[in-house]
Design a protein around this motif. Structure first.
Motif, mmCIF file in Angstrom:
data_model
loop_
_atom_site.group_PDB
_atom_site.id
_atom_site.type_symbol
_atom_site.label_atom_id
_atom_site.label_comp_id
_atom_site.label_asym_id
_atom_site.label_seq_id
_atom_site.Cartn_x
_atom_site.Cartn_y
_atom_site.Cartn_z
ATOM 1 N N ALA A 294 9.076 -5.671 2.741
ATOM 2 C CA ALA A 294 7.883 -5.331 1.961
ATOM 3 C C ALA A 294 7.289 -4.017 2.442
ATOM 4 O O ALA A 294 7.451 -3.632 3.603
ATOM 5 C CB ALA A 294 6.830 -6.440 2.073
ATOM 6 N N ALA A 295 6.581 -3.388 1.523
ATOM 7 C CA ALA A 295 5.860 -2.158 1.849
ATOM 8 C C ALA A 295 4.404 -2.498 2.131
ATOM 9 O O ALA A 295 3.899 -3.557 1.724
ATOM 10 C CB ALA A 295 5.949 -1.191 0.674
ATOM 11 N N HIS A 296 3.746 -1.637 2.852
ATOM 12 C CA HIS A 296 2.301 -1.757 3.035
ATOM 13 C C HIS A 296 1.739 -0.415 3.468
ATOM 14 O O HIS A 296 2.474 0.528 3.745
ATOM 15 C CB HIS A 296 1.936 -2.853 4.059
ATOM 16 N N ARG A 297 0.423 -0.360 3.515
ATOM 17 C CA ARG A 297 -0.261 0.720 4.220
ATOM 18 C C ARG A 297 -1.424 0.098 4.967
ATOM 19 O O ARG A 297 -2.048 -0.874 4.479
ATOM 20 C CB ARG A 297 -0.701 1.851 3.293
ATOM 21 N N VAL A 298 -1.653 0.571 6.175
ATOM 22 C CA VAL A 298 -2.770 0.068 6.964
ATOM 23 C C VAL A 298 -3.975 0.947 6.616
ATOM 24 O O VAL A 298 -4.075 2.096 7.057
ATOM 25 C CB VAL A 298 -2.448 0.098 8.468
ATOM 26 N N VAL A 299 -4.841 0.385 5.799
ATOM 27 C CA VAL A 299 -5.970 1.149 5.262
ATOM 28 C C VAL A 299 -6.882 1.616 6.401
ATOM 29 O O VAL A 299 -7.220 0.844 7.305
ATOM 30 C CB VAL A 299 -6.768 0.280 4.253
ATOM 31 N N ASP A 300 -7.218 2.920 6.330
ATOM 32 C CA ASP A 300 -8.111 3.567 7.317
ATOM 33 C C ASP A 300 -7.473 3.769 8.688
ATOM 34 O O ASP A 300 -8.173 4.109 9.646
ATOM 35 C CB ASP A 300 -9.441 2.803 7.481
ATOM 36 N N TYR A 301 -6.166 3.501 8.809
ATOM 37 C CA TYR A 301 -5.493 3.757 10.086
ATOM 38 C C TYR A 301 -5.538 5.263 10.372
ATOM 39 O O TYR A 301 -5.226 6.075 9.497
ATOM 40 C CB TYR A 301 -4.037 3.279 10.005
ATOM 41 N N PRO A 302 -5.896 5.650 11.590
ATOM 42 C CA PRO A 302 -6.017 7.080 11.895
ATOM 43 C C PRO A 302 -4.675 7.709 12.220
ATOM 44 O O PRO A 302 -4.445 8.187 13.344
ATOM 45 C CB PRO A 302 -6.931 7.079 13.129
ATOM 46 N N GLY A 303 -3.777 7.712 11.244
ATOM 47 C CA GLY A 303 -2.444 8.270 11.482
ATOM 48 C C GLY A 303 -1.515 7.915 10.345
ATOM 49 O O GLY A 303 -1.959 7.462 9.284
ATOM 50 N N LYS A 304 -0.214 8.036 10.600
ATOM 51 C CA LYS A 304 0.771 7.909 9.515
ATOM 52 C C LYS A 304 0.844 6.505 8.908
ATOM 53 O O LYS A 304 1.318 6.350 7.783
ATOM 54 C CB LYS A 304 2.149 8.337 10.009
ATOM 55 N N CYS A 305 0.391 5.470 9.636
ATOM 56 C CA CYS A 305 0.478 4.104 9.098
ATOM 57 C C CYS A 305 -0.479 3.865 7.938
ATOM 58 O O CYS A 305 -0.412 2.831 7.266
ATOM 59 C CB CYS A 305 0.243 3.086 10.211
ATOM 60 N N ASP A 306 -1.378 4.818 7.684
ATOM 61 C CA ASP A 306 -2.241 4.754 6.499
ATOM 62 C C ASP A 306 -1.453 5.113 5.244
ATOM 63 O O ASP A 306 -1.909 4.847 4.123
ATOM 64 C CB ASP A 306 -3.429 5.696 6.673
ATOM 65 N N ARG A 307 -0.261 5.693 5.455
ATOM 66 C CA ARG A 307 0.549 6.069 4.282
ATOM 67 C C ARG A 307 1.472 4.912 3.900
ATOM 68 O O ARG A 307 1.850 4.080 4.742
ATOM 69 C CB ARG A 307 1.393 7.317 4.602
ATOM 70 N N LEU A 308 1.852 4.859 2.619
ATOM 71 C CA LEU A 308 2.775 3.826 2.137
ATOM 72 C C LEU A 308 4.097 3.908 2.912
ATOM 73 O O LEU A 308 4.704 4.973 3.007
ATOM 74 C CB LEU A 308 3.025 4.060 0.643
ATOM 75 N N HIS A 309 4.508 2.772 3.478
ATOM 76 C CA HIS A 309 5.798 2.687 4.178
ATOM 77 C C HIS A 309 6.226 1.223 4.184
ATOM 78 O O HIS A 309 5.457 0.336 3.827
ATOM 79 C CB HIS A 309 5.682 3.242 5.608
ATOM 80 N N GLY A 310 7.455 0.974 4.605
ATOM 81 C CA GLY A 310 7.971 -0.391 4.548
ATOM 82 C C GLY A 310 8.502 -0.876 5.875
ATOM 83 O O GLY A 310 8.747 -0.092 6.796
ATOM 84 N N HIS A 311 8.652 -2.203 5.954
ATOM 85 C CA HIS A 311 9.237 -2.824 7.148
ATOM 86 C C HIS A 311 10.190 -3.934 6.704
ATOM 87 O O HIS A 311 10.006 -4.540 5.649
ATOM 88 C CB HIS A 311 8.168 -3.476 8.030
ATOM 89 N N ASN A 312 11.163 -4.209 7.558
ATOM 90 C CA ASN A 312 11.944 -5.446 7.445
ATOM 91 C C ASN A 312 11.252 -6.451 8.371
ATOM 92 O O ASN A 312 11.523 -6.505 9.562
ATOM 93 C CB ASN A 312 13.399 -5.220 7.867
#
Ligand SMILES: Nc1nc2c(c(=O)[nH]1)N=C([C@H](O)[C@H](O)COP(=O)(O)OP(=O)(O)OP(=O)(O)O)CN2
Ligand SMILES: [Zn+2]
Length: 126
Positions: free
Chosen positions: A12-30
């Motif tokens: 699934a994809a997610h974004r960590v809202v308000d994360y101060p860095g790249k994890c605020d951007r849409l990305h995915g994990h297994n």
């Protein structure tokens, strides 16, 4: 006391809202998920809970996240950030409520979510 573990996975994809860095951007994990059950009472076959039953119950919960953008689906669409911590707690609650577990000697003791092979969170009730 027995501890029995089963594993499941979803992509699934997610974004960590308000994360101060790249994890605020849409990305995915297994995502990999492990459920640990504890108990002392075995059934007539000598099982705490059949691995097949436990895996099927976990898979049913995880199927609701597979190939989704997590931020689009409740409760993540309602202000809960889709972090590993929140996923671990929510999956725990949903799995613990599954009727397949009723009547078995197995109590859901811990739920672990891996975002990557090096990063995981374990949720327990206390
Ligand atoms: N406590 C938490 N910290 C972070 C979470 C989380 O859910 N709980 N999530 C993220 C992001 O989702 C990010 O995608 C994962 O971060 P990280 O493990 O750092 O991923 P990388 O692939 O960038 O790992 P590297 O080892 O740095 O390559 C962030 N933090
Ligand atoms: Zn992430």
């Amino acid at each position: 006391m027995y501890t029995l573990r089963v594993e499941g996975a979803f992509e699934a994809a997610h974004r960590v809202v308000d994360y101060p860095g790249k994890c605020d951007r849409l990305h995915g994990h297994n995502w990999v998920v492990e459920a640990a059950f504890r108990g002392t009472q075995l059934d007539d076959l000598g099982m705490l809970i059949d691995f097949k039953v436990a895996k099927k119950a976990l898979a049913a919960v995880l199927d609701d996240y597979d190939h989704y953008y997590l931020n689009d689906i409740p409760p993540f669409s309602e202000g809960v950030n889709p972090t590993a911590e929140n996923l671990a707690r929510i999956i725990y609650e949903r799995l613990a409520a599954r009727e397949e577990l009723a009547g078995t000697g197995a109590e859901l003791a811990a739920l672990t979510v891996w975002e990557s092979p090096k990063s995981s969170v374990t949720y327990t009730k206390d």
